[in-house]
Design a protein around this motif. Structure first.
Motif, PDB file in Angstrom:
ATOM      1  N   GLY A  34       0.825  -1.196   0.000  1.00 31.95           N
ATOM      2  CA  GLY A  34       0.000   0.000   0.000  1.00 31.95           C
ATOM      3  C   GLY A  34       0.862   1.249   0.000  1.00 31.95           C
ATOM      4  O   GLY A  34       2.055   1.201   0.307  1.00 31.95           O
ATOM      5  N   GLN A  35       0.250   2.389  -0.336  1.00 35.06           N
ATOM      6  CA  GLN A  35       1.027   3.616  -0.498  1.00 35.06           C
ATOM      7  C   GLN A  35       0.479   4.760   0.357  1.00 35.06           C
ATOM      8  O   GLN A  35      -0.719   4.832   0.618  1.00 35.06           O
ATOM      9  CB  GLN A  35       1.049   4.034  -1.969  1.00 35.06           C
ATOM     10  N   VAL A  36       1.394   5.644   0.742  1.00 36.73           N
ATOM     11  CA  VAL A  36       1.035   6.880   1.417  1.00 36.73           C
ATOM     12  C   VAL A  36       1.654   8.036   0.641  1.00 36.73           C
ATOM     13  O   VAL A  36       2.785   7.928   0.148  1.00 36.73           O
ATOM     14  CB  VAL A  36       1.507   6.898   2.890  1.00 36.73           C
ATOM     15  N   ILE A  37       0.897   9.120   0.491  1.00 38.50           N
ATOM     16  CA  ILE A  37       1.391  10.326  -0.175  1.00 38.50           C
ATOM     17  C   ILE A  37       1.215  11.486   0.808  1.00 38.50           C
ATOM     18  O   ILE A  37       0.133  11.694   1.351  1.00 38.50           O
ATOM     19  CB  ILE A  37       0.630  10.599  -1.479  1.00 38.50           C
ATOM     20  N   ILE A  38       2.306  12.221   1.019  1.00 37.24           N
ATOM     21  CA  ILE A  38       2.339  13.285   2.028  1.00 37.24           C
ATOM     22  C   ILE A  38       2.650  14.626   1.364  1.00 37.24           C
ATOM     23  O   ILE A  38       3.571  14.714   0.539  1.00 37.24           O
ATOM     24  CB  ILE A  38       3.402  12.966   3.097  1.00 37.24           C
ATOM     25  N   CYS A  39       1.897  15.647   1.736  1.00 41.16           N
ATOM     26  CA  CYS A  39       2.192  17.018   1.310  1.00 41.16           C
ATOM     27  C   CYS A  39       2.748  17.784   2.508  1.00 41.16           C
ATOM     28  O   CYS A  39       2.218  17.674   3.619  1.00 41.16           O
ATOM     29  CB  CYS A  39       0.938  17.729   0.813  1.00 41.16           C
ATOM     30  N   GLY A  40       3.791  18.569   2.270  1.00 39.77           N
ATOM     31  CA  GLY A  40       4.383  19.334   3.361  1.00 39.77           C
ATOM     32  C   GLY A  40       4.952  20.660   2.889  1.00 39.77           C
ATOM     33  O   GLY A  40       5.254  20.840   1.701  1.00 39.77           O
ATOM     34  N   PHE A  41       5.088  21.596   3.818  1.00 36.74           N
ATOM     35  CA  PHE A  41       5.764  22.859   3.528  1.00 36.74           C
ATOM     36  C   PHE A  41       7.262  22.674   3.724  1.00 36.74           C
ATOM     37  O   PHE A  41       7.710  22.014   4.673  1.00 36.74           O
ATOM     38  CB  PHE A  41       5.248  23.967   4.451  1.00 36.74           C
ATOM     39  N   ASN A  42       8.027  23.277   2.854  1.00 35.86           N
ATOM     40  CA  ASN A  42       9.482  23.128   2.863  1.00 35.86           C
ATOM     41  C   ASN A  42      10.119  24.222   3.724  1.00 35.86           C
ATOM     42  O   ASN A  42      10.030  25.402   3.387  1.00 35.86           O
ATOM     43  CB  ASN A  42      10.003  23.215   1.429  1.00 35.86           C
ATOM     44  N   PRO A  43      10.788  23.848   4.841  1.00 39.44           N
ATOM     45  CA  PRO A  43      11.408  24.879   5.681  1.00 39.44           C
ATOM     46  C   PRO A  43      12.583  25.563   5.001  1.00 39.44           C
ATOM     47  O   PRO A  43      12.948  26.686   5.371  1.00 39.44           O
ATOM     48  CB  PRO A  43      11.860  24.112   6.930  1.00 39.44           C
ATOM     49  N   TRP A  44      13.198  24.907   3.986  1.00 38.63           N
ATOM     50  CA  TRP A  44      14.356  25.477   3.301  1.00 38.63           C
ATOM     51  C   TRP A  44      13.911  26.191   2.027  1.00 38.63           C
ATOM     52  O   TRP A  44      14.370  25.898   0.922  1.00 38.63           O
ATOM     53  CB  TRP A  44      15.382  24.391   2.998  1.00 38.63           C
ATOM     54  N   SER A  45      12.998  27.108   2.199  1.00 38.17           N
ATOM     55  CA  SER A  45      12.458  27.877   1.083  1.00 38.17           C
ATOM     56  C   SER A  45      12.202  29.295   1.548  1.00 38.17           C
ATOM     57  O   SER A  45      12.313  29.615   2.733  1.00 38.17           O
ATOM     58  CB  SER A  45      11.145  27.249   0.592  1.00 38.17           C
TER      59      SER A  45
END
Length: 262
Positions: free
Chosen positions: A131-142
């Motif tokens: 099975g799969q998981v897809i994660i969205c996140g904010f990039n701290p190095w931006s």
């Protein structure tokens, strides 16, 4: 992170409200477009999005059973037939059977969860093998990460202040600890953290430039991981046939040698 359940819930609700702003629409449009491409090629029967209903992460999924899992009651006008909702008390405890779900989407939930590691452990538990998981996140190095850090110093927050940006390398390490096979991740949203729709549109040229020139500095990222089960090997009883003892005072190898030369 030091947040109680109520503050965690309020902060992710605030993020949902922020997604209605010009900057939020910019992020949401990019994430929904990428997720539509990714989920279209993932096959199975059951898929769920956890939290943040403002982002339609399963819009492109072809699975027959898809639903939203959230800690809040649906808003007025919610079409439960088109998008069924499962209401839970907290993200750290999912009401699903072990190994029952093919795909889980986590749009920014880990950044506002009180115990993000526990959320991931629960996701790993409910996923079927492969099975799969897809994660969205904010990039701290931006630039957006820098803007958020500055906002905490001057008390002028760009995003809800309780959120903790989790970098992609750190997220990959967390997933690997759960024996997940992790992809490289994709970055997007390279415009500076403007609050004006006009200025965001003026910076549209930075999307292709950023993807080609400085890809890891996008404001947001999406990472995909697969639950792998290590191959098991059956081990039989440790039975051994007893060998006849060698003659007293004569090493076994010497005895064999003598028998051969006779």
């Amino acid at each position: 992170m030091g947040m109680d359940d109520s503050s965690s819930e309020k902060s992710i609700i605030s993020l949902g409200a922020w997604l209605q702003s010009p900057a939020g629409n910019y992020v949401r449009d990019w994430e929904q477009a990428r997720l539509e491409e990714l989920t279209a090629d993932i096959f199975g029967f059951n898929a769920t999005q956890i939290g943040l209903p403002q982002i339609e992460t399963l819009r492109g999924s072809r699975m027959p059973h898809t639903w939203l899992t959230d800690t809040n009651l649906p808003a007025d006008g919610h079409d439960n037939e088109k998008r069924p909702l499962v209401v839970i008390q907290e993200f750290e405890e999912l009401p699903f059977e072990t190994a029952s779900i093919d795909l889980v989407l986590l749009p920014h939930v880990l950044e506002f969860a009180e115990e993000p590691h526990q959320v991931l452990r629960e996701v790993e538990r409910v996923l079927i093998p492969e099975g799969q998981v897809i994660i969205c996140g904010f990039n701290p190095w931006s630039l957006w990460g820098a803007r958020q850090a500055l906002g905490r110093m001057i008390d002028a927050h760009f995003l809800p202040e309780e959120g903790e940006f989790i970098g992609l390398p750190r997220m990959r390490d967390w997933l690997k600890l759960l024996n997940m096979e992790v992809g490289n991740g994709i970055f997007g949203c390279y415009a500076p953290p403007f609050e004006s729709e006009q200025w965001l549109k003026r910076c549209a040229f930075m999307e292709s430039a950023g993807a080609n020139g400085w890809p890891v500095f996008g404001a947001v990222y999406i990472v995909q991981a697969i639950k792998r089960i290590k191959a098991m090997r059956l081990i039989g009883p440790a039975w051994k046939t007893k060998k006849a003892p060698a003659a007293a005072g004569v090493p076994a190898t010497n005895k064999i040698h003598r028998q051969r030369v006779r």
